[in-house]
Design a protein around this motif. Structure first.
Motif, mmCIF file in Angstrom:
data_model
loop_
_atom_site.group_PDB
_atom_site.id
_atom_site.type_symbol
_atom_site.label_atom_id
_atom_site.label_comp_id
_atom_site.label_asym_id
_atom_site.label_seq_id
_atom_site.Cartn_x
_atom_site.Cartn_y
_atom_site.Cartn_z
ATOM 1 N N GLY A 21 0.779 -1.329 -0.024
ATOM 2 C CA GLY A 21 0.130 -0.086 0.109
ATOM 3 C C GLY A 21 0.803 1.236 0.003
ATOM 4 N N GLY A 22 1.976 1.050 0.865
ATOM 5 C CA GLY A 22 2.737 2.296 0.666
ATOM 6 C C GLY A 22 3.590 2.617 -0.513
ATOM 7 N N GLN A 23 3.645 1.415 -1.399
ATOM 8 C CA GLN A 23 4.521 1.647 -2.345
ATOM 9 C C GLN A 23 3.740 2.364 -3.625
ATOM 10 N N VAL A 24 2.277 1.842 -3.464
ATOM 11 C CA VAL A 24 1.440 2.432 -4.516
ATOM 12 C C VAL A 24 1.319 3.868 -4.229
ATOM 13 N N ILE A 25 1.093 4.320 -3.044
ATOM 14 C CA ILE A 25 0.873 5.809 -2.548
ATOM 15 C C ILE A 25 2.019 6.411 -3.085
ATOM 16 N N LEU A 26 3.377 5.770 -2.726
ATOM 17 C CA LEU A 26 4.435 6.669 -2.931
ATOM 18 C C LEU A 26 4.685 6.885 -4.614
ATOM 19 N N SER A 27 4.215 5.672 -5.449
ATOM 20 C CA SER A 27 4.449 5.956 -7.051
ATOM 21 C C SER A 27 3.477 7.142 -7.294
ATOM 22 N N ILE A 28 2.032 7.272 -6.782
ATOM 23 C CA ILE A 28 1.462 8.165 -7.182
ATOM 24 C C ILE A 28 1.735 9.596 -6.880
ATOM 25 N N ALA A 29 2.238 9.626 -5.468
ATOM 26 C CA ALA A 29 2.553 10.981 -4.856
ATOM 27 C C ALA A 29 3.850 11.354 -5.813
ATOM 28 N N VAL A 30 5.092 10.580 -5.885
ATOM 29 C CA VAL A 30 6.112 10.878 -6.733
ATOM 30 C C VAL A 30 5.599 11.715 -8.208
ATOM 31 N N GLY A 31 4.916 10.799 -8.766
ATOM 32 C CA GLY A 31 4.318 11.136 -10.228
ATOM 33 C C GLY A 31 3.687 12.565 -10.096
ATOM 34 N N TRP A 32 2.720 12.686 -9.127
ATOM 35 C CA TRP A 32 2.279 14.161 -8.953
ATOM 36 C C TRP A 32 3.186 15.147 -8.787
ATOM 37 N N GLU A 33 3.929 15.021 -7.727
ATOM 38 C CA GLU A 33 4.894 16.053 -7.385
ATOM 39 C C GLU A 33 5.852 16.385 -8.556
ATOM 40 N N LEU A 34 6.315 15.214 -9.312
ATOM 41 C CA LEU A 34 7.101 15.774 -10.364
ATOM 42 C C LEU A 34 6.567 16.333 -11.578
ATOM 43 N N TYR A 35 5.347 15.841 -12.049
ATOM 44 C CA TYR A 35 4.612 16.434 -13.285
ATOM 45 C C TYR A 35 4.120 17.653 -12.796
ATOM 46 N N GLU A 36 3.599 18.160 -11.421
ATOM 47 C CA GLU A 36 3.394 19.570 -11.028
ATOM 48 C C GLU A 36 4.767 20.253 -10.944
ATOM 49 N N ARG A 37 5.903 19.894 -10.762
ATOM 50 C CA ARG A 37 6.923 20.460 -10.987
ATOM 51 C C ARG A 37 7.553 21.102 -12.253
ATOM 52 N N THR A 38 7.310 19.778 -13.258
ATOM 53 C CA THR A 38 8.286 19.930 -14.200
ATOM 54 C C THR A 38 7.357 19.826 -15.551
ATOM 55 N N GLY A 39 6.233 19.251 -15.432
ATOM 56 C CA GLY A 39 5.283 19.385 -16.655
ATOM 57 C C GLY A 39 5.787 18.197 -17.687
ATOM 58 N N SER A 40 6.825 17.561 -17.258
ATOM 59 C CA SER A 40 7.451 16.684 -18.518
ATOM 60 C C SER A 40 7.143 14.992 -18.026
ATOM 61 N N ALA A 41 6.785 14.613 -19.395
ATOM 62 C CA ALA A 41 6.300 12.934 -19.175
ATOM 63 C C ALA A 41 7.781 12.293 -19.205
ATOM 64 N N TRP A 42 8.800 12.998 -19.383
ATOM 65 C CA TRP A 42 10.114 12.487 -19.326
ATOM 66 C C TRP A 42 10.778 12.366 -17.997
ATOM 67 N N SER A 43 10.094 13.432 -17.149
ATOM 68 C CA SER A 43 10.516 13.084 -15.671
ATOM 69 C C SER A 43 9.821 11.951 -15.085
#
Length: 416
Positions: A27-49
């Motif tokens: 469960g922690g892994q799943v939430i981590l994946s979602i949170a990291v993806g959200w944070e990175l895309y919010e910061r960079t707007g880049s699919a590559w990130s």
């Protein structure tokens, strides 16, 4: 007529504690994946990130595979898992701090390297704790319940992570939730004994042959080699998860809400099947069941690829998860039964890398073929490929469909 005790494994306190640890870990892994993806895309707007996330997490796993496997066979596995999840707690705290302070993006990737290191050491030890505590005839029922816990986390985790991010307005508190989930893993594992590994000559354990003994064991055991080959290439060829956004937007026209249902359907199928397995007696021919399940996975993938109806698509994805659950339970149980305890860590590390990378490379395969031939051809071709893999494995390793009940097998001992 004898009845099957579906809750037999759960009556063992060790299994309950272990299943809870797996639930909180996944469960922690799943939430981590979602949170990291959200944070990175919010910061960079880049699919590559986003694409770099997998690279930074998987690189330590690949580099540390041999070291982590040997550690699992030399030290108490429970302690290694607890230490690894302690690192995950620290990484989660670091990610939360970065999110709240708007720290540099490079720092996020550094924390993901720590996550990868923790997972590299956790996986081969985590997956080989239960065989030290249970009898072989308990493995299938226990694995089904542990798989159910993981699939429940896969169903509930995305929704919980999304709600935390939506309610707090950012990923920071989601990372805090990840940290608490990993702390819960440590507390649950404290209820298990720290079993020391079998003792062997220290010099032999440091020799190159023993360091890489996991590779040799798999190569010399056609039964396990056939099972891991079947699972690996079926996932590599048949995985359609990477293309679900295309299906949701362009083919089924069901939008982001529909995409959420498409992502959840396989996990629901896996959860339902894992729970059903707990009510079934041991398979008389588990290898045959695995071949049929992977063939069903391929057929369901083809059905999804051709579908233009949301209900039919959900049913097909549900069936892919159901069939995959059977394959996983058989493969994991087979590994636990035939692998001597002194080699379980090294064998599990190799198994984890191959299966883990098959998911990543499967996404690359799906994306590349979709770019060239289109998404429908990519998914349908992958399903056909899975069927071909079933036929090749059945012909190349005839002992797989003939194998009897798994609990009747014995560990394949090799020279120490």
């Amino acid at each position: 007529m004898s009845t099957v005790d579906a809750f037999a494994a759960l009556r063992v306190p060790f299994v309950r504690a272990f299943a809870l640890a797996r639930l909180m870990s996944f469960g922690g892994q799943v939430i981590l994946s979602i949170a990291v993806g959200w944070e990175l895309y919010e910061r960079t707007g880049s699919a590559w990130s986003l694409g770099l996330v997998g690279a930074f997490e998987l690189a330590p796993v690949l580099l540390l595979m041999v070291v982590a496997g040997n550690a699992a066979d030399r030290y108490p596995r429970r302690n290694i898992v607890m230490l690894a999840h302690g690192i995950l707690v620290l990484a989660s705290a670091g990610l939360a701090t970065i999110a709240w302070t708007n720290g540099p993006v490079d720092a996020i990737y550094f924390m993901l390297v720590l996550v990868g290191v923790a997972r590299a050491f956790s996986s081969p030890s985590f997956g080989t704790i239960l065989p030290q505590l249970l009898k072989p005839e308990q493995f299938i029922n226990a694995n089904a319940w542990v798989s159910s816990a993981g699939q429940f986390a896969a169903v509930a985790g995305p929704a919980l992570g999304g709600m935390i991010i939506a309610a707090s307005g950012g990923a920071g508190w989601a990372f805090v939730a990840v940290g608490f989930s990993q702390l819960s893993v440590i507390l649950a594992l404290l209820r298990l004994p720290a079993i020391p590994p079998p003792q062997h000559d220290p010099e032999s354990r440091r020799s190159p042959g023993q360091i890489y003994a996991g590779f040799g064991f798999i190569r010399r055991n056609p039964l396990f080699l056939s099972a891991i080959t079947l699972d690996l290439f079926a996932v590599l060829l048949g995985g359609a998860v990477a293309l679900l956004p295309i299906y949701a937007k362009d083919i089924l026209a069901i939008g982001p809400a529909g995409l959420g249902w498409l992502r959840t359907a396989p996990s629901i199928g896996s959860l339902a099947t894992a729970l059903a397995v707990t009510h079934l007696p041991p398979w008389r021919h588990p290898g045959r069941a695995m071949l049929i399940a992977v063939a069903g996975f391929g057929l369901a993938t083809i059905g999804f690829g051709l579908s233009h109806n949301m209900i039919l698509s959900l049913v097909c994805l549900f069936l892919t998860g159901a069939c995959d659950s059977i394959s996983v339970v058989v493969r994991v149980t087979l590994e636990q039964v035939i692998t001597p305890d002194r080699l379980r860590g090294r064998v599990s590390a190799i198994n984890y890398v191959f299966i883990g990378f098959s998911n990543e490379f499967g996404m690359v395969r799906a994306g590349a073929t979709a770019a060239i031939f289109g998404p429908v051809a990519s998914v349908v071709g992958g399903g056909i490929g899975s069927l071909l893999v079933v036929a090749i494995v059945a012909l190349a390793w005839p002992q797989l469909p003939r194998v009897g009940p798994l609990h009747t097998l014995k560990p394949v001992e090799e020279p120490a």
